[in-house]
Write a protein that holds these residues in place. Structure first.
Motif, PDB file in Angstrom:
ATOM      1  N   VAL A 158       0.834  -1.198   0.000  1.00  0.00           N
ATOM      2  CA  VAL A 158       0.000   0.000   0.000  1.00  0.00           C
ATOM      3  C   VAL A 158       0.870   1.250   0.000  1.00  0.00           C
ATOM      4  N   THR A 159       0.696   2.077  -1.021  1.00  0.00           N
ATOM      5  CA  THR A 159       1.388   3.355  -1.095  1.00  0.00           C
ATOM      6  C   THR A 159       0.415   4.469  -0.692  1.00  0.00           C
ATOM      7  N   MET A 160       0.925   5.673  -0.581  1.00  0.00           N
ATOM      8  CA  MET A 160       0.062   6.802  -0.227  1.00  0.00           C
ATOM      9  C   MET A 160      -1.025   7.009  -1.276  1.00  0.00           C
ATOM     10  N   ILE A 161      -0.666   6.870  -2.541  1.00  0.00           N
ATOM     11  CA  ILE A 161      -1.646   7.047  -3.617  1.00  0.00           C
ATOM     12  C   ILE A 161      -2.708   5.958  -3.557  1.00  0.00           C
ATOM     13  N   GLU A 162      -2.286   4.729  -3.220  1.00  0.00           N
ATOM     14  CA  GLU A 162      -3.215   3.603  -3.152  1.00  0.00           C
ATOM     15  C   GLU A 162      -4.263   3.808  -2.062  1.00  0.00           C
ATOM     16  N   LEU A 163      -3.916   4.543  -1.012  1.00  0.00           N
ATOM     17  CA  LEU A 163      -4.883   4.822   0.049  1.00  0.00           C
ATOM     18  C   LEU A 163      -6.123   5.532  -0.483  1.00  0.00           C
ATOM     19  N   PHE A 164      -5.935   6.364  -1.509  1.00  0.00           N
ATOM     20  CA  PHE A 164      -7.054   7.112  -2.085  1.00  0.00           C
ATOM     21  C   PHE A 164      -7.707   6.369  -3.250  1.00  0.00           C
ATOM     22  N   ARG A 165      -6.938   5.514  -3.922  1.00  0.00           N
ATOM     23  CA  ARG A 165      -7.482   4.780  -5.064  1.00  0.00           C
ATOM     24  C   ARG A 165      -8.363   3.618  -4.642  1.00  0.00           C
ATOM     25  N   SER A 166      -7.954   2.920  -3.601  1.00  0.00           N
ATOM     26  CA  SER A 166      -8.669   1.712  -3.181  1.00  0.00           C
ATOM     27  C   SER A 166      -9.899   2.051  -2.351  1.00  0.00           C
ATOM     28  N   ILE A 189      -6.088   7.412  16.976  1.00  0.00           N
ATOM     29  CA  ILE A 189      -7.170   6.716  16.285  1.00  0.00           C
ATOM     30  C   ILE A 189      -6.789   6.411  14.843  1.00  0.00           C
ATOM     31  N   VAL A 190      -5.882   7.202  14.262  1.00  0.00           N
ATOM     32  CA  VAL A 190      -5.414   6.919  12.902  1.00  0.00           C
ATOM     33  C   VAL A 190      -4.727   5.560  12.864  1.00  0.00           C
ATOM     34  N   ALA A 191      -3.895   5.279  13.857  1.00  0.00           N
ATOM     35  CA  ALA A 191      -3.218   3.982  13.924  1.00  0.00           C
ATOM     36  C   ALA A 191      -4.220   2.849  14.107  1.00  0.00           C
ATOM     37  N   GLU A 192      -5.362   3.133  14.745  1.00  0.00           N
ATOM     38  CA  GLU A 192      -6.367   2.097  14.971  1.00  0.00           C
ATOM     39  C   GLU A 192      -7.174   1.794  13.718  1.00  0.00           C
ATOM     40  N   LEU A 193      -7.325   2.764  12.834  1.00  0.00           N
ATOM     41  CA  LEU A 193      -8.185   2.593  11.660  1.00  0.00           C
ATOM     42  C   LEU A 193      -7.555   1.717  10.580  1.00  0.00           C
ATOM     43  N   PHE A 194      -6.239   1.463  10.667  1.00  0.00           N
ATOM     44  CA  PHE A 194      -5.543   0.743   9.601  1.00  0.00           C
ATOM     45  C   PHE A 194      -4.809  -0.480  10.141  1.00  0.00           C
ATOM     46  N   SER A 195      -4.736  -1.497   9.309  1.00  0.00           N
ATOM     47  CA  SER A 195      -3.961  -2.687   9.654  1.00  0.00           C
ATOM     48  C   SER A 195      -2.479  -2.418   9.424  1.00  0.00           C
ATOM     49  N   GLN A 196      -1.649  -3.426   9.681  1.00  0.00           N
ATOM     50  CA  GLN A 196      -0.197  -3.236   9.680  1.00  0.00           C
ATOM     51  C   GLN A 196       0.348  -2.745   8.339  1.00  0.00           C
ATOM     52  N   GLY A 197      -0.192  -3.248   7.235  1.00  0.00           N
ATOM     53  CA  GLY A 197       0.335  -2.896   5.925  1.00  0.00           C
ATOM     54  C   GLY A 197       0.176  -1.430   5.565  1.00  0.00           C
ATOM     55  N   PRO A 198      -1.049  -0.907   5.554  1.00  0.00           N
ATOM     56  CA  PRO A 198      -1.239   0.498   5.171  1.00  0.00           C
ATOM     57  C   PRO A 198      -0.972   1.503   6.287  1.00  0.00           C
ATOM     58  N   ARG A 199      -0.738   1.041   7.522  1.00  0.00           N
ATOM     59  CA  ARG A 199      -0.622   1.975   8.647  1.00  0.00           C
ATOM     60  C   ARG A 199       0.481   3.013   8.464  1.00  0.00           C
TER      61      ARG A 199
END
Length: 494
Positions: A258-266, A391-401
């Motif tokens: 997961v890249t920064m761009i992928e966070l918005f694409r997916s 809470i940001v750390a809680e919203l994402f799993s290990q890969g995209p965190r």
């Protein structure tokens, strides 16, 4: 602190969390300390200019140099936050926190020696570097604390770094007094203060373990992860934690990097990253930095004879209500506290506007203004202060965190920069009605939080991430009933 006593935490874990707190203690202290001796630093800039060019610096040039010295900190924060993912994935969470202290030492040397070297450029460069350090630390620390904390206490322990921030503000305010280190001779030492907590961290952090989630999920070192968990939890049976991390690891293996761009694409990540960004904006665009950047001048307008001491009082209230948030976050929940904070700040902002507008006609309005400022700060520390970070750390799993922490951190620092640069000019145009702008923003953030932000209290990282992947309801471990997480499913639109 009763919430913490409900679950036994090994002394080793407490020590590690205290170590990470000092990162925020350092950078927030530096942020506020430059505000206090500003007349003296402006005098230093003018004296340096006279030595070089045999004439006083023009008012416009002085304003430009001072504005650059203040704003460059946030620019550094943007740069640093953008680098979070690169460091934590390559060097690990703990080692990243350890390495970044080099920047603190360099910045302390530049700022501390700027007067001796008759160079305001050294001061500006030091501010840029400490900004980079701060931007990186705001990503490293919440991530590390969240990953080593047990699920029932993740919110309370995540609030500790905000407690360190406000303690840093308060201590910097006190030492920034002219009678202590805010005078003409000692202000460079005040700015070089960042070296002491950084040195403390260099000594103490090696005794803290690496994040067990990083060891297992990123490095696939199961035995090391298990040993670290046993040490952190103080028990021999950590099978439940290991199973939860293995499940998250299996899910991560099925996902591409997961890249920064992928966070918005997916669609799977778009919902949580939008929530993360809005929560960070709700912190910085709430008006809190306007209060702290210009608190002394606001108190002067309110008729306070010793405004600097009133500002220190604000810092003390800031600290006290962070402790309140720490005590109740696991009982009340993140979403509830954030809503209470935003609602209370909205009311206080309206009171501030009314009192400032009527101050010339009704002198007793100064008391209303002061109480509104204190209330504004109190409500900030109940919710919008501590919650957006962890809470940001809680919203994402290990890969995209890591990528999510970088993007949300960049949003936070960009908003910080905008407020610092624009507030003074907007205040000149709008006068006492400037806080109406923040009131409108606070109401909008309240509405967004009410309808779109889920409660993460008591849920594992994988449970939270799964709700975004599947768009299904997640059972609350405390209530035993469904929580309306499906409003944030992959098919919904913010």
């Amino acid at each position: 602190m009763a919430i913490i006593s409900r679950v036994e935490i090994d002394d080793h874990e407490r020590v590690c969390q205290v170590m990470t707190m000092t990162l925020h203690f350092v950078w927030r202290a530096i942020l506020i300390s430059v505000e206090f001796p500003f007349q003296i630093i402006e005098s230093f800039i003018n004296d340096t200019w006279v030595k070089r060019y045999n004439e006083p610096v023009s008012k416009s040039m002085l304003t430009s140099i001072w504005s650059l010295a203040v704003a460059i900190f946030s620019v550094g924060g943007m740069i640093g936050s953008f680098s979070v993912g690169l460091f934590v994935n390559r060097f690990g969470r703990r080692n990243s926190m350890l390495m970044v202290n080099i920047l603190a030492f360099v910045a302390a040397a530049l700022m501390g020696l700027s007067k001796v070297g008759s160079s305001f450029e050294m001061l500006i460069a030091g501010r840029l570097i400490i900004g980079i350090y701060s931007g990186m630390s705001t990503g490293f620390v919440p991530m590390y604390v969240g990953e080593i904390s047990p699920t029932p206490l993740r919110g309370a322990l995540g609030t500790l770094h905000q407690l360190a921030i406000v303690c840093g503000i308060l201590i910097a305010q006190v030492f920034g007094l002219e009678a202590l280190m805010g005078g003409e001779n000692l202000w460079p030492l005040l700015l070089a203060f960042t070296a002491l907590p950084a040195l403390y961290q260099v000594v103490a952090l090696p005794f803290c373990p690496e994040s067990p989630r990083y060891l297992l999920i990123n490095l696939n070192e199961e035995n090391k992860a298990k040993a670290v968990l046993k040490k952190l939890r103080g028990v021999t049976d950590v099978s439940e934690d290991m199973q939860e991390m293995k499940e998250e690891s299996r899910q991560m293996m099925r996902e591409k990097k997961v890249t920064m761009i992928e966070l918005f694409r997916s669609p799977m990540y778009r919902q949580p990253i939008i929530i993360a960004i809005i929560l960070q904006l709700s912190q910085q665009l709430s008006g809190i930095n306007a209060i702290f950047y210009y608190s002394t001048s606001i108190f002067e307008k309110a008729g306070v004879s010793k405004p600097v001491y009133a500002t220190i009082g604000t810092g003390a209230i800031n600290t006290a209500f962070t402790v309140v948030s720490l005590a109740v976050v696991e009982r009340a929940g993140r979403r509830t506290l954030h809503l209470i904070g935003l609602g209370g700040m909205s009311i206080c902002a309206v009171l501030m506007t009314i009192s400032l507008a009527l101050l010339d006609q009704l002198k007793w309005m100064s008391y209303i203004c002061i109480m509104a400022i204190f209330g504004f700060v109190s409500f900030f520390e109940i919710g919008p202060g501590p919650i957006p970070w962890f809470i940001v750390a809680e919203l994402f799993s290990q890969g995209p965190r890591p990528a999510a922490m970088a993007v949300s951190g960049l949003s936070n620092w960009t908003a910080n920069f905008m407020v610092g640069m624009c507030f003074q000019y907007v205040e000149q145009i709008t006068g006492p009605y400037v806080f109406i702008i923040f009131t409108v923003l606070l109401v909008l953030f309240f509405i967004f939080t009410y309808f779109k932000v889920p409660e993460t209290k008591g849920r594992t990282f994988d449970e939270i991430a799964s709700s975004f992947r599947k768009g299904t309801e997640v059972e609350s471990p405390e209530k035993g009933g469904p929580e309306e997480m499906n409003i944030l499913g992959a098919d919904s639109q913010v």
